[in-house]
Design a protein around this motif. Structure first.
Motif, short mmCIF file in Angstrom:
data_model
loop_
_atom_site.label_atom_id
_atom_site.label_comp_id
_atom_site.label_asym_id
_atom_site.label_seq_id
_atom_site.Cartn_x
_atom_site.Cartn_y
_atom_site.Cartn_z
N VAL A 93 0.80 4.08 2.15
CA VAL A 93 1.50 3.35 1.35
C VAL A 93 3.04 3.69 2.49
O VAL A 93 3.32 4.76 2.92
N THR A 94 3.55 2.34 2.66
CA THR A 94 4.74 2.28 3.44
C THR A 94 6.05 2.95 2.63
O THR A 94 6.47 2.25 1.59
N PRO A 95 6.57 3.90 2.77
CA PRO A 95 7.93 4.40 2.26
C PRO A 95 8.91 3.33 2.44
O PRO A 95 9.23 2.58 3.38
N GLY A 96 9.95 3.30 1.17
CA GLY A 96 10.97 2.28 1.24
C GLY A 96 11.26 1.94 -0.08
O GLY A 96 10.82 2.29 -1.10
N SER A 97 12.13 0.84 -0.39
CA SER A 97 12.19 0.28 -1.72
C SER A 97 11.53 -1.14 -1.91
O SER A 97 11.67 -1.90 -0.83
N LEU B 27 -1.06 4.38 -5.36
CA LEU B 27 -0.31 5.45 -6.15
C LEU B 27 -0.51 5.23 -7.53
O LEU B 27 -0.52 4.20 -8.01
N VAL B 28 -0.46 6.46 -8.45
CA VAL B 28 -0.63 6.42 -9.78
C VAL B 28 0.37 7.07 -10.32
O VAL B 28 0.85 7.89 -9.94
N GLU C 267 -0.87 1.68 -12.07
CA GLU C 267 -1.88 1.83 -10.83
C GLU C 267 -1.33 0.87 -9.88
O GLU C 267 -1.46 -0.35 -9.96
N LEU C 268 -0.96 1.32 -8.65
CA LEU C 268 -0.06 0.39 -7.67
C LEU C 268 -1.16 0.42 -6.38
O LEU C 268 -1.56 1.66 -5.92
N THR D 218 3.67 -5.39 0.79
CA THR D 218 3.53 -5.77 -0.52
C THR D 218 3.05 -4.57 -1.36
O THR D 218 2.20 -4.00 -1.04
N VAL D 219 3.29 -4.76 -2.73
CA VAL D 219 2.57 -3.92 -3.72
C VAL D 219 2.21 -4.79 -4.65
O VAL D 219 2.83 -6.08 -5.19
#
Length: 129
Positions: free
Chosen positions: A33-37, A85-86, A99-100, A106-107
């Protein structure tokens, strides 16, 4: 000619070893998972809501924040595995579950709010925006 090769070859080897040890920009591990907004489009109830997901680094003390329609969603990260990520409600009386799945910048994912289901898609904002 042989003397030139004896000089050039070791120099090229040193340069290539140094470049391998000091990459200009470290690559993110595959499946992370790439941290950020992330700006989100959340499909729910026949419409689209705008959202913003802020994901801290895995070992950061900051907390994940999900904004939906301008309001902070009462969720917390309950599981982080690879590029998934949950998120679940931090209020026992509300049923909220996300559930991501992250793929690079992208997500996408699915969620349940009460008895209703929806989907979301999003893209990571450039750092500093």
């Amino acid at each position: 000619m042989l003397r030139i090769l004896r000089t050039i070859v070791p120099t090229l080897l040193l340069v290539s070893v140094a470049a391998a040890q000091n990459p200009a920009s470290p690559a993110r591990p595959s499946g992370a998972v790439t941290p950020g907004s992330y700006t989100l489009e959340i499909a729910f109830g026949g419409g689209i809501l705008e959202g913003l997901l802020t994901v801290p680094a895995a070992k950061d003390s900051a907390t994940l924040v999900l904004m939906v329609g301008g309001h902070q969603s009462p969720v917390q990260q309950t599981k982080r595995l690879g590029n998934q990520l949950v998120l679940d409600s931090n209020t026992p009386s509300q049923k909220i579950h996300y559930e991501l799945l992250f793929e690079g910048e992208t997500v996408k994912g699915a969620f349940t709010f009460g008895e209703n289901e929806g989907t979301l898609t999003g893209r990571r904002r450039a750092p500093g925006k």
